[in-house]
Design an enzyme around this catalytic site. Structure first.
Site, PDB file in Angstrom:
ATOM      1  N   CYS A 125      58.283  21.807  51.397  1.00  0.00           N
ATOM      2  CA  CYS A 125      58.143  22.044  49.964  1.00  0.00           C
ATOM      3  C   CYS A 125      58.145  20.755  49.160  1.00  0.00           C
ATOM      4  O   CYS A 125      57.713  20.752  48.005  1.00  0.00           O
ATOM      5  CB  CYS A 125      59.244  22.979  49.459  1.00  0.00           C
ATOM      6  SG  CYS A 125      60.915  22.296  49.615  1.00  0.00           S
ATOM      7  N   HIS A 171      61.939   5.629  59.809  1.00  0.00           N
ATOM      8  CA  HIS A 171      61.669   6.704  58.858  1.00  0.00           C
ATOM      9  C   HIS A 171      61.816   8.071  59.524  1.00  0.00           C
ATOM     10  O   HIS A 171      62.430   8.982  58.952  1.00  0.00           O
ATOM     11  CB  HIS A 171      60.259   6.556  58.282  1.00  0.00           C
ATOM     12  CG  HIS A 171      59.899   7.630  57.312  1.00  0.00           C
ATOM     13  ND1 HIS A 171      60.410   7.693  56.039  1.00  0.00           N
ATOM     14  CD2 HIS A 171      59.084   8.716  57.438  1.00  0.00           C
ATOM     15  CE1 HIS A 171      59.920   8.742  55.414  1.00  0.00           C
ATOM     16  NE2 HIS A 171      59.118   9.392  56.235  1.00  0.00           N
TER      17      HIS A 171
END
Length: 488
Positions: free
Chosen positions: A50, A99
């Site tokens: 989202c 990351h």
């Protein structure tokens, strides 16, 4: 092959752009195949949630692969690559690994420490696996990222100290509606959850814990609504019953995969009229959005969506970024945004949890990079041993021609002796070069060996040499996110 991550999130892009780039689960295989058809990409995994869309890739050239990924994302967004570039962050090689580990640990999430991202990453990897999109390099990266994420959550308690997207939205929404905390406003209220997926399940579990008076689960497929409602003492309904249920609810949480609006302005306007002035709180946690923009202008309707939530969570200090974020301006035109750190860590994580999690990521990063460097020197070591075996074999053939009177037993003993000598000579240098290769800058040792002995190591063999060492590997099947959103 090198690792490359190209992505954008709520911190670097408006929700309108995230909506265009959002990839429903059914569309992921096609996008993966399109990426792999590009000349500079050999492996790919796409993570779409989202509040982020990211492409993880094993690539043969940085600039070429960046252009390939940028072109696919721009095509999906329906804009020029140059217009998209300013919203992208880019991580390469070591920073791509860092990351991935931070994402899995919830350190890069909108709400620091939330556990749901671990399940979303696992699902993205599973879809890519089914599409045969990751190769050995991304298999290693994603499996290790899932292990690191689970370790962060289990050893630091960062998810217990923090919130998730839903609880953060509830906190913001109840302050706007009543000026009070969610735990004070929610007990006894009527709640409607629309969508029975992962976010719907998390919403139902959370609202049950808050003690809502009535919980209604609405879903297009009534069977899934019944199952979820049964777990939490709720009442299942279909989407055809939505209008009446909205009017009766105090809180609506919507998190569907619909490509159109679930709550149009007219539907909500009628619901607020029937409520006679009682406020209606709508939490829109979907991307693309479920609630039409005009709903927020209606009297009595309070809307909190992902964009508003991200803005409220963003800390004033957003100038720093993880090291190594490459410039997405290489795609052309605009200047890139570096990947900003997750916001409001101090607000949502207990003191010490975030630094402890970052230390785990740093330790795991060093170990994983050492593993990759050591694995990358393996083909060179194998080529050196192969060259030695070829030289020994050639010399033994020459000896057999020059000394035909030697018996088979004598020739076998001489062969064993020569092989032992060669193996002893090679043993210490090859052990040492593996150790040195695991250190930063260790790839130069493989280059020196290839140059000194004129070794031919085919492109791509180094990546193929990567193996999971038995002592380092653990099954990832234990990394689960239950319906209540907790790690299991």
């Amino acid at each position: 092959m090198n690792l490359l991550v190209v992505g954008l999130s709520h911190r670097t892009a408006p929700v309108e752009l995230l909506e265009k780039l959002s990839v429903p689960g059914g569309d992921l295989p096609e996008l993966l195949h399109r990426l792999l058809a590009r000349p500079y990409l050999a492996e790919a995994v796409v993570l779409s949630t989202c509040n982020r869309v990211e492409v993880y890739a094993a690539v043969s050239a940085f600039h070429g692969a960046l252009a390939d990924i940028g072109a696919e994302l721009a095509d999906r967004a329906g804009c020029d690559v140059a217009a998209l570039a300013s919203h992208l962050y880019v991580h390469y090689d070591d920073e791509a690994v860092r990351h991935a580990f931070r994402v899995a640990g919830g350190l890069d999430s909108m709400v620091v420490g939330e556990a749901q991202i671990l399940g979303q990453l696992r699902d993205a990897y599973a879809v890519a696996r089914d599409a045969e999109a990751p190769g050995r390099l991304l298999h290693e990266l994603l499996q290790q990222a899932l292990r690191v994420g689970k370790r962060v959550h289990s050893e630091t308690g960062i998810d217990r100290a923090g919130q998730n997207v839903l609880t953060a939205a509830l906190s913001l929404g109840t302050q706007r509606v009543a000026g009070t905390a969610a735990e004070e406003w929610l007990p006894g209220r009527r709640a409607l959850v629309v969508g029975a997926g992962a976010m719907g399940a998390l919403s139902a579990a959370t609202l049950s814990r808050y003690g809502v008076g009535e919980l209604v689960i609405a879903n297009r497929g009534l069977d899934r609504a019944r199952r979820l409602a049964g777990h939490h003492g709720g009442r299942p309904v279909g989407l055809t019953d939505l209008a009446g249920e909205v009017a009766a609810a105090d809180l609506v949480v919507s998190a569907t995969a619909s490509t159109g609006y679930v709550f149009g302005t007219e539907l909500v306007a009628e619901a607020t009229r029937l409520r006679g002035g009682d406020p209606l709180l709508l939490l829109d946690l979907a991307v693309p959005r479920d609630v039409e923009a005009g709903v927020a202008e209606l009297p009595g309707a309070v809307v909190v969506d992902i964009e508003q939530l991200g803005s409220s969570l963003d800390s004033a200090d957003d100038t720093s970024a993880p090291a190594g974020g490459a410039l997405a301006s290489d795609l052309g035109g605009g200047s890139a945004r570096p990947a900003a750190p997750a916001a409001s860590a101090a607000s949502f994580a207990a003191e010490g949890s975030v630094p402890a999690a970052e230390r785990i990521v740093a330790d795991e990063l060093d170990a994983f990079l050492g593993f990759l460097r050591s694995a990358n020197v393996a083909p060179t070591v194998a080529a050196l041993r192969g060259r030695a075996d070829d030289v020994v074999a050639a010399e033994l053939r020459r000896l057999a021609q020059r000394r035909p009177e030697l018996t088979d037993a004598q020739r076998a003993e001489m062969a064993r002796t020569v092989h032992r000598v060669v193996q002893r000579l090679l043993h210490q240098p090859t052990v040492r070069v593996r150790q040195l290769a695991a250190e930063p800058g260790g790839d130069r040792y493989a280059e020196v060996l290839r140059e000194l002995f004129d070794l031919d190591v085919a492109d791509g063999v180094a990546a193929e040499a990567i193996r999971v060492a038995p002592t380092e590997s653990r099954p990832i099947s234990g990394t689960e996110v239950r319906e209540d959103g907790e790690i299991g």
